[in-house]
Design an enzyme around this catalytic site. Structure first.
Site, PDB file in Angstrom:
ATOM      1  N   ASP A 115      -4.215  -4.103   4.525  1.00 38.27           N
ATOM      2  CA  ASP A 115      -3.109  -4.000   3.568  1.00 38.27           C
ATOM      3  C   ASP A 115      -1.852  -4.671   4.101  1.00 38.27           C
ATOM      4  O   ASP A 115      -1.259  -5.525   3.432  1.00 38.27           O
ATOM      5  CB  ASP A 115      -2.805  -2.527   3.268  1.00 38.27           C
ATOM      6  N   GLU A 119       3.014  -3.057  -2.713  1.00 40.48           N
ATOM      7  CA  GLU A 119       2.686  -1.647  -2.575  1.00 40.48           C
ATOM      8  C   GLU A 119       3.121  -1.049  -1.247  1.00 40.48           C
ATOM      9  O   GLU A 119       3.557   0.098  -1.183  1.00 40.48           O
ATOM     10  CB  GLU A 119       1.177  -1.456  -2.754  1.00 40.48           C
ATOM     11  N   ASP A 135      -0.608  -6.750  -4.884  1.00 40.89           N
ATOM     12  CA  ASP A 135      -1.366  -5.607  -4.382  1.00 40.89           C
ATOM     13  C   ASP A 135      -2.232  -6.154  -3.257  1.00 40.89           C
ATOM     14  O   ASP A 135      -3.214  -6.868  -3.504  1.00 40.89           O
ATOM     15  CB  ASP A 135      -2.227  -4.981  -5.466  1.00 40.89           C
ATOM     16  N   VAL A 190      -4.447  -4.951  -1.037  1.00 45.90           N
ATOM     17  CA  VAL A 190      -5.864  -4.589  -1.127  1.00 45.90           C
ATOM     18  C   VAL A 190      -5.981  -3.564  -2.256  1.00 45.90           C
ATOM     19  O   VAL A 190      -5.713  -2.384  -2.063  1.00 45.90           O
ATOM     20  CB  VAL A 190      -6.416  -4.002   0.189  1.00 45.90           C
ATOM     21  N   THR A 227      -8.674   0.250  -2.169  1.00 44.77           N
ATOM     22  CA  THR A 227      -8.858   0.437  -0.738  1.00 44.77           C
ATOM     23  C   THR A 227     -10.069   1.306  -0.422  1.00 44.77           C
ATOM     24  O   THR A 227     -10.737   1.092   0.591  1.00 44.77           O
ATOM     25  CB  THR A 227      -7.590   1.059  -0.107  1.00 44.77           C
TER      26      THR A 227
END
Length: 445
Positions: free
Chosen positions: A116, A141, A208, A210, A213
């Site tokens: 991420d 995010e 975004d 990932v 997730t």
């Protein structure tokens, strides 16, 4: 025959229609959508309204479409997502085969991995190098709070290494790499650059890093999603789907085939041609898909891209619908009831992430329905890229009232009417919306 670039020629086209926003009469409920898809009217931004009289009296707007608009942005975005997809593939393989990847937990209990933060830093760096950091604003995010803690030194070092490994591949994409590996402060700076609040004016990216997730850590489907929003409207979208095969015949979600292959195949295995990047820009009239770059190969834009289109199936009995895997933020029972009432008979395609949008854009499925439970707020990064891609592939995306999704009110899809529906065509879309109206009052949502 060589594949032509989606930006290769200019043409004259009609404006693509947009549906009215909440609190205006729904076009779908006036049975006008099929007509408007053929006889469009000038574009409406989120928050504008239209009624049947306006639509009937409105002159058709002919516009000279400059296909070079956003061409540079699209190429850079595709390269950034492609690099991020390869980064994620390596991290996921390490997670599956070595089980040594740091997995943290956010306040909402969704897992966050090294991938991420690494994707966010990588994409931020690539966009900033291309357009200048002073011109790049990103809604994303993740933040740097966790990575900045004293007890996260090891995690930050792992992120920095992953980012530098990815940026070392930049020359393969025609991008100049950093003069020296980024240090941890520079990595944190790249991540913290993603602090835009969004809004109705100006230009900002939505990322975004990932999406899905849980699918990522389980060796299943996930996506990297990047969109560009200008004055509240998504104008281009890119989806990186590292585990989504180029060929439909390799799909077998119901028996978990892809998850098994991910766990059993060697990290270097490419025998089943998994992984693709899908992209589109608004009003270009097309969406495109390219395979992930294999080792030792150079990326040459548009990298063997081929055009994709939504399915032509409009018979509900033959259609396939997608829904989220997680039950925490979506009601499977309500969508199952809707599917039955509309006449959908195929098993639902339950898949993590915005791969659902990719499935519809490619024609692998026809309908995506998501009805969140009370209190859950949809984020713009979970939908922006997918909306552009489905619309340019020929599909329709609205809320459950038939109104366009609004990306101009910050990080959330404020004013959403009940849920989100994406369809391959107007006929199926209208049937789903009518079924929602008929069933909603008896639901517990």
């Amino acid at each position: 025959m060589p594949i032509s670039s989606p930006n290769s020629a200019a043409k004259i086209r009609l404006s693509r229609p947009l549906l009215p926003y909440r609190n205006s009469p729904s076009i779908l409920h006036q049975n006008l959508l099929p007509k408007l898809l053929i006889h469009p009217f000038p574009r409406l931004r989120c928050g504008h309204t239209v009624n049947s009289a306006t639509a009937q009296n409105c002159k058709v707007e002919f516009e000279s479409m400059d296909l070079e608009k956003y061409a540079r942005e699209l190429e850079v975005a595709v390269k950034a997502v492609h690099m991020a997809s390869l980064l994620c593939r390596r991290v996921q393989e390490s997670l599956i085969f070595e089980s040594n990847v740091n997995v943290q937990s956010k306040e909402d209990n969704s897992p966050v991995t090294v991938a991420d933060w690494s994707v966010q830093a990588t994409v931020s760096w690539v966009l900033s190098q291309a357009f200048g950091s002073e011109n790049v604003f990103i809604v994303a995010e993740e933040d740097v709070e966790t990575l900045s803690r004293c007890d996260s030194v090891g995690l930050l070092d792992a992120v920095a290494k992953t980012v530098n490994d990815s940026l070392a591949e930049a020359p393969s994409f025609g991008i100049r790499p950093p003069a020296a590996p980024l240090n941890t402060s520079e990595v944190l700076e790249a991540i913290s650059r993603c602090n835009s609040p969004g809004g109705p004016t100006g230009r900002f990216w939505v990322l975004d890093p990932v999406d899905g997730t849980l699918g990522f850590v389980r060796g299943d489907q996930y996506a990297i999603a990047l969109a560009l929003i200008e004055d509240g409207e998504p104008v281009l979208g890119v989806l990186g789907c590292p585990n989504y095969p180029m060929k439909k015949e390799w799909l077998s979600y119901q028996n978990g085939y892809q998850r098994i292959v991910s766990r059993l195949a060697s990290p270097s295995s490419t025998s089943w041609n998994r992984g693709c990047v899908i992209y589109a820009k608004k009003a270009s009239g097309g969406a495109w898909m390219q395979p992930l770059l294999e080792k030792e190969k150079k990326f040459v834009w548009p990298n063997s891209a081929r055009e994709i289109k939504v399915s032509t199936i409009d018979n509900p009995a033959l259609a396939t619908f997608c829904e989220p895997v997680e039950k925490a933020n979506s009601s499977h029972s309500f969508t199952a009831g809707l599917a039955h009432s509309v006449g959908l008979r195929n098993e639902p395609l339950r898949v993590y992430s915005m791969v659902k949008y990719a499935a519809i854009a490619r024609g692998d499925a026809e309908i995506f329905m998501k009805f969140a439970r009370a209190g859950y707020k949809e984020k713009i990064w979970d939908h922006a890229a997918g909306v552009v891609i489905i619309q340019e592939a020929g599909g329709v995306v609205t809320d459950a009232g038939g109104h366009p999704l609004c990306f101009s009110r910050g990080m959330y899809l404020e004013g959403l009417d009940r849920g989100i529906i994406a369809s391959s065509g107007a006929t199926l879309h209208e049937k789903i919306i009518r079924a929602v109206d008929a069933s909603w009052n008896s639901s517990s949502l």
